[in-house]
Enzyme design. Structure first.
Site, PDB file in Angstrom:
ATOM      1  N   THR A   1       8.846 -11.022  12.374  1.00 14.77           N
ATOM      2  CA  THR A   1       9.799  -9.899  12.440  1.00 14.77           C
ATOM      3  C   THR A   1       9.689  -9.280  13.840  1.00 14.77           C
ATOM      4  O   THR A   1      10.280  -9.793  14.776  1.00 14.77           O
ATOM      5  CB  THR A   1       9.527  -8.862  11.333  1.00 14.77           C
ATOM      6  OG1 THR A   1       8.175  -8.453  11.389  1.00 14.77           O
ATOM      7  CG2 THR A   1       9.828  -9.443   9.966  1.00 14.77           C
TER       8      THR A   1
ATOM      9  N   GLU B   1       2.676  -3.638  16.212  1.00 16.06           N
ATOM     10  CA  GLU B   1       3.878  -3.129  16.876  1.00 16.06           C
ATOM     11  C   GLU B   1       3.541  -2.252  18.078  1.00 16.06           C
ATOM     12  O   GLU B   1       2.868  -1.233  17.936  1.00 16.06           O
ATOM     13  CB  GLU B   1       4.747  -2.357  15.877  1.00 16.06           C
ATOM     14  CG  GLU B   1       5.580  -3.301  15.036  1.00 16.06           C
ATOM     15  CD  GLU B   1       6.392  -2.616  13.965  1.00 16.06           C
ATOM     16  OE1 GLU B   1       7.343  -3.246  13.485  1.00 16.06           O
ATOM     17  OE2 GLU B   1       6.081  -1.479  13.613  1.00 16.06           O
TER      18      GLU B   1
ATOM     19  N   THR C   1      -2.469  -8.703   1.743  1.00 13.10           N
ATOM     20  CA  THR C   1      -2.226  -8.823   3.185  1.00 13.10           C
ATOM     21  C   THR C   1      -0.755  -8.825   3.533  1.00 13.10           C
ATOM     22  O   THR C   1       0.092  -8.790   2.655  1.00 13.10           O
ATOM     23  CB  THR C   1      -2.856 -10.130   3.700  1.00 13.10           C
ATOM     24  OG1 THR C   1      -2.537 -10.268   5.065  1.00 13.10           O
ATOM     25  CG2 THR C   1      -2.319 -11.327   2.949  1.00 13.10           C
TER      26      THR C   1
ATOM     27  N   ASN D   1       9.764   1.713  15.939  1.00 12.55           N
ATOM     28  CA  ASN D   1       9.943   2.262  14.594  1.00 12.55           C
ATOM     29  C   ASN D   1      10.885   3.452  14.523  1.00 12.55           C
ATOM     30  O   ASN D   1      11.227   3.913  13.441  1.00 12.55           O
ATOM     31  CB  ASN D   1       8.581   2.615  13.995  1.00 12.55           C
ATOM     32  CG  ASN D   1       7.822   1.359  13.660  1.00 12.55           C
ATOM     33  OD1 ASN D   1       8.289   0.570  12.846  1.00 12.55           O
ATOM     34  ND2 ASN D   1       6.708   1.136  14.322  1.00 12.55           N
TER      35      ASN D   1
ATOM     36  N   THR E   1      18.476  -0.847  13.218  1.00  5.31           N
ATOM     37  CA  THR E   1      19.684  -1.174  13.991  1.00  5.31           C
ATOM     38  C   THR E   1      19.386  -2.137  15.124  1.00  5.31           C
ATOM     39  O   THR E   1      18.238  -2.415  15.414  1.00  5.31           O
ATOM     40  CB  THR E   1      20.303   0.101  14.567  1.00  5.31           C
ATOM     41  OG1 THR E   1      19.303   0.809  15.276  1.00  5.31           O
ATOM     42  CG2 THR E   1      20.847   0.952  13.445  1.00  5.31           C
TER      43      THR E   1
ATOM     44  N   LYS F   1       2.461 -13.515   9.628  1.00  2.93           N
ATOM     45  CA  LYS F   1       3.243 -12.524  10.373  1.00  2.93           C
ATOM     46  C   LYS F   1       2.633 -11.148  10.091  1.00  2.93           C
ATOM     47  O   LYS F   1       2.063 -10.914   9.028  1.00  2.93           O
ATOM     48  CB  LYS F   1       4.727 -12.564  10.014  1.00  2.93           C
ATOM     49  CG  LYS F   1       5.130 -12.221   8.618  1.00  2.93           C
ATOM     50  CD  LYS F   1       5.288 -10.778   8.261  1.00  2.93           C
ATOM     51  CE  LYS F   1       6.161 -10.028   9.249  1.00  2.93           C
ATOM     52  NZ  LYS F   1       6.265  -8.585   8.840  1.00  2.93           N
TER      53      LYS F   1
END
Lengths: 404, 404
Positions: free
Chosen positions: B150, B273, B187, B399, B404, B176
């Site tokens: 992702t 992230e 997980t 985040n 979008t 991932k």
């Protein structure tokens, strides 16, 4: 009950002061605050549950064993925590302050906020204690409030007037918040004054009742500080009949204290480090009070949800996710979520599933700076409210280099 | 044991594929992955403890009741969670895949990752299932790995070769991670293949033992996802004597699986992230295994600590704070903290108090992209390790507007 000016000096018989004494390098930032009552007060505190505790907390606990106090002294810029001689320094600060005020050092509540683990120098206190005491003033609440601020950007200072048995009474308060805010049975620093006449036992009872519904329902970043403390001093000068049991007077005082603490809590949440939005999460129709609180606090603590609010993104899946991982009872298939602000409200989730909504309207609602998240669990009759703020670039900036 | 190439296709008898089928708008991003074994496998999974669960998890649980599977299909771009017809869609995906592979749909593990609460359209699966199956290849692991990513920026794909009783065996894996990463008894998505011959019971046993020390010790943002899943398929083609008890062979397999899962966990943490740094927190000399784990995970989860690491700020007080608010036993006055990286190591806290250190040297150490936080509790003989990443502007950016 009505809002009034004056902060901690609004109740009868209180003076306050705030000065720059040199703990901070920035000379334009006040770093030392003092609140003093003309007469002895009944006093009570709640403290952080963090097992790593600031040295001032140990000293204040000792001083409040008899449930009495006359003054609160608090510095910012240094938490006096994890220091080898922290308690000695906190005691020495009380000693200096007591001498200057001509009171017993055991009647002083002491607090510190700032960086952890850096020795706190006594010299600025020695050199400026006289100046601090000379600055005491019945209009000094704002100065004291500035003296305890760290990365706070606005003052959290409130006062109310109310009546008990026809007698006019007051509560005043100041608080600091901003970062490391996720209170557990206690709070960031909040100092509350009152002229209400209330027994030590009832005062101790009421602050615990109030804290659970106010400060303990706030989260800025999920980190429970080492120095959280709420202290209330009530000097009885309003001259109401002493509150000694949970009667109507107790509840009037509790309601007023609840109102003040809720204002402080919202103020702290809205002024969280880097925050651009106040987030208020109302959970309704939970099957118990505890379940309502756990759900509200889980949502308000989720980094992903907070970042979405910063981005004005109606990503309600993250709300469901945060409800899903908290330790509460509910039926996923009954959950309803509405997002609201002064620009309107919009249903985004029903029966635990997405409800088709207009993205443009959602964006408009989320563009306001105070957002409400309404969660209906359809599973009972209990409700709770939690407060938080969005997660922003500035939170990272502020905390990426806090010490320098 | 040695590292080898090939990911999930490294074990004998596995093929994999990854394609773009149209769930995502970006045509250059693969969004569908398939892993297939030539022969029936013993299979086991662990799942998220989030009470809001993705629909694929319900379907996979059903399919694994008999402990057997032949294939794993996983899409990215849509989590198929909180949708009214989620399970129907997940079943339909299995049906399409089973038909194309000529196998029973009950032998398929199905998973989804992406946005929560948006209906998952079956059409892209219908139109591209043939293409996906045609793309199956013994070198297809990387494509499958791309298909499940992702916001991940690097592929998490590993394989090892080891011997059991003189027989060469393999384990391969892809995973991932990135955001909503704070696994609890399960997980993010991780798919592990092996040619080891092991009973269903022992396979189920070993994955729970391994998960607790690996994936469950990672936190990117404290948010436990709705779709976390680790699945292991072992097809027995290595032809070792079947592992049916906790003997030496079991432990060799467990060690290899632990090694692979630790690599995946570190890979997921490092690619969290917005992350710029991998943070590894080692807790030593705790009075129990649980205390060691709770302390390590609390530190690695603290937003304040993570932001300090982004800012290369040796603000060890935040480490003490995070230890202080976790539910573990230890003596604050014995805590020792050292910060380390390839640039050296530096003691910053001893006996729970600050230890004078050279700020320039600390900055040099924290400027590396892999930082170790060594916490010695001096309170027992247990140790644990947790992995995380720093909190950065990019986490907020990613985040603040994920959908979008």
């Amino acid at each position: 009950m009505k809002d009034i000016q004056g902060g901690v000096c609004a109740p009868l018989g209180f003076k306050a002061a705030g000065i720059h004494c040199g703990i901070r390098k920035n000379k334009s930032k006040k770093d030392l605050a003092l609140i003093v009552s003309d007469v002895m007060c009944h006093a009570a505190s709640t403290y952080t549950l963090n097992k790593v505790k600031g040295a001032p907390i140990a000293v204040t606990k000792q001083h409040l064993l008899n449930g009495e106090a006359k003054a609160i002294i608090c510095n910012s810029g240094n938490a006096n925590t994890c220091n080898p001689n922290g308690e000695d320094i906190a005691n020495a600060v009380c000693g200096l302050c007591a001498k200057e005020l001509g009171i017993n050092e055991n009647d002083i509540i002491v607090a510190s906020t700032g960086v952890i683990g850096q020795p706190l120098d006594l010299v600025p206190f020695e050199n400026h204690m006289n100046e601090l005491v000379q600055a005491l003033h019945s209009q000094g609440s704002s100065d004291a409030c500035e003296g305890i601020m760290t990365t706070d950007t606005v003052k959290k200072e409130y006062a109310v007037e109310f009546e008990i048995d026809g007698v006019t009474c007051h509560i005043g308060a100041i608080a600091k918040g901003s970062g490391m805010i996720h209170p557990n049975m206690a709070t960031m620093l909040a100092f509350v004054t009152s002229d209400v006449n209330i027994s030590k036992e009832m005062l101790n009872e009421v602050i615990h009742e109030v804290v659970d519904d106010t400060f303990n329902m706030v989260s800025v970043d999920g980190d429970t500080s080492t120095n959280d403390m709420l202290s209330v001093m009530a000097n009885g000068l309003a001259n109401n009949k002493e509150i000694v049991q949970k009667d109507e007077s107790y509840h009037i005082f509790k309601d007023a204290l609840m109102y003040i603490c809720e204002l402080l809590s919202k103020g702290i949440a809205k002024d969280g480090e880097g925050a651009t939005k106040l987030l208020t999460c109302h959970v309704n129709n939970a099957c118990s009070q505890k379940d309502a609180k756990v759900v509200a606090k889980s949502v308000i603590t989720s980094s992903l949800f907070k970042a979405a609010m910063f981005g004005k993104d109606a990503n309600w899946g993250r709300i469901l996710c945060a409800i899903g991982y908290c330790e509460a009872s509910y039926d996923v298939d009954k959950i309803e979520v509405t997002l609201a602000s002064s620009a309107g409200s919009i249903l985004v989730c029903q029966n635990g599933r997405g409800y088709p909504f207009d993205e443009d309207q959602a964006l408009k609602i989320l563009s306001e700076d105070e957002i409400e998240i309404l969660i209906d669990l359809h599973d009972g009759n209990y409700q709770a409210t939690a407060w938080g703020c969005d997660l922003t670039y500035d939170y990272v900036k502020i905390n990426g280099d806090y010490r320098t």
